[in-house]
Scaffold this motif. Structure first.
Motif, PDB file in Angstrom:
ATOM      1  N   LYS A 101      -6.349  -3.827  -3.666  1.00  0.00           N
ATOM      2  CA  LYS A 101      -7.737  -4.014  -4.073  1.00  0.00           C
ATOM      3  C   LYS A 101      -7.804  -4.063  -5.589  1.00  0.00           C
ATOM      4  O   LYS A 101      -7.694  -3.038  -6.257  1.00  0.00           O
ATOM      5  CB  LYS A 101      -8.616  -2.901  -3.509  1.00  0.00           C
ATOM      6  CG  LYS A 101      -8.704  -2.971  -1.980  1.00  0.00           C
ATOM      7  CD  LYS A 101      -9.575  -1.869  -1.408  1.00  0.00           C
ATOM      8  CE  LYS A 101      -9.668  -2.010   0.115  1.00  0.00           C
ATOM      9  NZ  LYS A 101     -10.481  -0.922   0.699  1.00  0.00           N
TER      10      LYS A 101
ATOM     11  N   ARG B 123       0.834  -1.209   0.000  1.00  0.00           N
ATOM     12  CA  ARG B 123       0.000   0.000   0.000  1.00  0.00           C
ATOM     13  C   ARG B 123       0.866   1.256   0.000  1.00  0.00           C
ATOM     14  O   ARG B 123       0.807   2.070  -0.915  1.00  0.00           O
ATOM     15  CB  ARG B 123      -0.929  -0.002   1.207  1.00  0.00           C
ATOM     16  CG  ARG B 123      -2.090  -0.986   1.121  1.00  0.00           C
ATOM     17  CD  ARG B 123      -3.046  -0.768   2.298  1.00  0.00           C
ATOM     18  NE  ARG B 123      -4.183  -1.673   2.262  1.00  0.00           N
ATOM     19  CZ  ARG B 123      -4.206  -2.876   2.811  1.00  0.00           C
ATOM     20  NH1 ARG B 123      -3.118  -3.332   3.422  1.00  0.00           N
ATOM     21  NH2 ARG B 123      -5.283  -3.640   2.746  1.00  0.00           N
TER      22      ARG B 123
ATOM     23  N   ASP C 141      -5.433   2.067  -2.967  1.00  0.00           N
ATOM     24  CA  ASP C 141      -5.005   0.834  -2.305  1.00  0.00           C
ATOM     25  C   ASP C 141      -4.645  -0.191  -3.373  1.00  0.00           C
ATOM     26  O   ASP C 141      -5.520  -0.719  -4.066  1.00  0.00           O
ATOM     27  CB  ASP C 141      -6.117   0.305  -1.404  1.00  0.00           C
ATOM     28  CG  ASP C 141      -5.666  -0.862  -0.534  1.00  0.00           C
ATOM     29  OD1 ASP C 141      -4.580  -1.422  -0.805  1.00  0.00           O
ATOM     30  OD2 ASP C 141      -6.389  -1.206   0.406  1.00  0.00           O
TER      31      ASP C 141
END
Length: 440
Positions: free
Chosen positions: A431, A311, A428
């Motif tokens: 995802k 991230r 992110d």
């Protein structure tokens, strides 16, 4: 011996083949040609032989140059999806052959309509090159080395950008005309298309040169390869919040960066008093800083990913690069000398280009089964942002608030970099497309 990834250490077999580096070398050469064929026309249209033969107005020349970028932006999504659907190897060969043929055909044109037509076709043909290359790298490089591989492909493009004017001028001078240079560049494309067909494969298991050790090295370094998905991911592209943020950031990045290659020479001449030759050489120096920034950015993104996880490892290069670039732009109007401005703009180029590998890596992490379409989506918005500079800066310079030191222009471009940096805070990379609520 071990191999670093974003999530730990993976055994690196000593007998693993290194076929992936052959693919990377060809992809880098393709990116160099991509920019060589794209940028050479900015030199060709101002050459004495071109002006003497075609006698186009400045408006006509602007239409010739802008037609490429308009088609390039519009072609991103369909070309990216084709690379996902039919495989990057097959489509890259087709793209290179098509844009090389268009480049060569440009050398046979005799009027405005034909020039605009072949440049539109060239823009459409080049649109899928970077998305297809991004898909290749996502399948061929271990997760912890992916940003560095991305940086080398981008390095090829930036090198082509920096060298295209000089190379084109030299060839025109030696061959006494503008047409042969386009025929030569087209012929180079035929050779690179053949090399791409010979060296590339869509997946490591499909390549006869790889051994099981290399395939296992790539396979074990990150999430398992996604299952093939040949749909056009309209819904996923429209619904993924992180991808919209990435696209917004791409608009901000390209808007601010485009000042360096569009209006900076005029600023250095009109405000800082440089002659045309020195102004253009200064821009070459600035862009060379960007080349160095791209190479640094690959190591920087992979290192931050290893230290802070995927991230923040993907976010930080964008956040830092955008804020440093904005700060450098903000001080430009207050600097006393042209050399000071050139140094500050060199910092802008280095800092913002150092974020480029992170943008590619985010697209690869989010895209999964649709890497090419995902990068094409953000690339489309980024190119539209760059094209907006050509219209927005003249409006700012013509406004009643215009200051002689162009400070409002630098403020505007610095603000676009702040948008670029801020967008990264909410992206992110874990995802994936179509699975935003779960882990990639």
């Amino acid at each position: 011996m071990t191999h670093s990834t974003g999530s730990g250490q993976v055994a690196l077999p000593g007998n693993a083949t290194r076929v992936r580096y052959a693919l990377l070398g060809v992809a880098t050469a393709n990116a160099f040609l991509l920019y060589l064929d794209r940028i050479c026309m900015t030199t060709v249209v101002h050459s004495p032989s071109f002006i003497r033969e075609l006698k186009l107005s400045e408006t006509d020349v602007g239409n010739v140059l802008s037609s490429f970028f308009f088609a390039y932006a519009l072609g991103q999504l369909p070309a990216g999806w084709l690379a996902d659907r039919f495989g990057p190897r097959r489509m890259l060969v087709a793209y290179i052959l098509l844009w090389s043929a268009c480049t060569a055909l440009t050398g046979f044109t005799a009027g405005l309509v034909a020039l605009v037509a072949v440049r539109l076709a060239c823009g459409l043909s080049e649109a899928g090159a970077y998305p297809a290359s991004a898909r290749v790298i996502s399948r061929w490089f271990p997760y912890g080395h992916r940003a560095r591989a991305n940086s080398l492909v981008a390095f090829g493009g930036r090198t082509g950008l920096a060298l295209a004017p000089w190379l084109t001028v030299e060839v025109i001078a030696r061959l006494h005309g503008w047409r042969p240079v386009l025929w030569i560049y087209g012929a180079i494309g035929l050779a690179l298309a053949a090399a791409t067909h010979f060296v590339f494969r869509d997946e490591p298991p499909l390549h006869p040169w790889t051994n099981e050790a290399e395939r296992e090295l790539i396979r074990s370094s990150g999430p398992p390869p996604p299952k093939p998905d040949y749909r056009f991911p309209w819904r996923e592209l429209l619904e993924h919040r992180g991808l919209w943020l990435l696209s917004l950031g791409a608009v901000g990045l390209n808007f601010g960066w485009a000042l360096l290659v569009t209006w900076l020479p005029k600023y250095l001449q009109n405000v800082r008093g440089l002659d045309e030759k020195d102004a253009n050489f200064s821009v070459t120096v600035v862009l060379s800083c960007g080349v160095a920034g791209i190479l640094f950015g690959g190591w920087w993104c992979d290192s931050l990913t290893r230290w802070f996880g995927p991230r923040w490892g993907r976010r930080l290069p964008i956040l830092i690069g955008g804020l440093v670039g904005a700060s450098a732009y903000l001080i430009c109007p207050s600097l006393k000398t042209a050399h000071g401005v050139i140094i500050a703009c060199g910092v802008v180029a280095f800092a913002t280009d150092s974020a480029n590998p992170s943008i590619w890596s985010l697209s690869q992490d989010i895209g999964r089964s649709h890497v090419a379409a995902t990068l094409a989506w953000s690339n489309m918005w980024g190119n539209l942002g760059a094209s907006a500079v050509a219209k927005t800066i003249p409006l700012a310079l013509a406004s009643t608030m215009h200051r002689a030191d162009w400070r409002e222009v630098f403020w505007m471009c610095a603000g676009s970099f702040v948008v670029f940096a801020a967008s990264a805070l909410f992206i992110d990379s874990t995802k994936a497309l179509g699975n935003e609520n779960g882990h990639a």
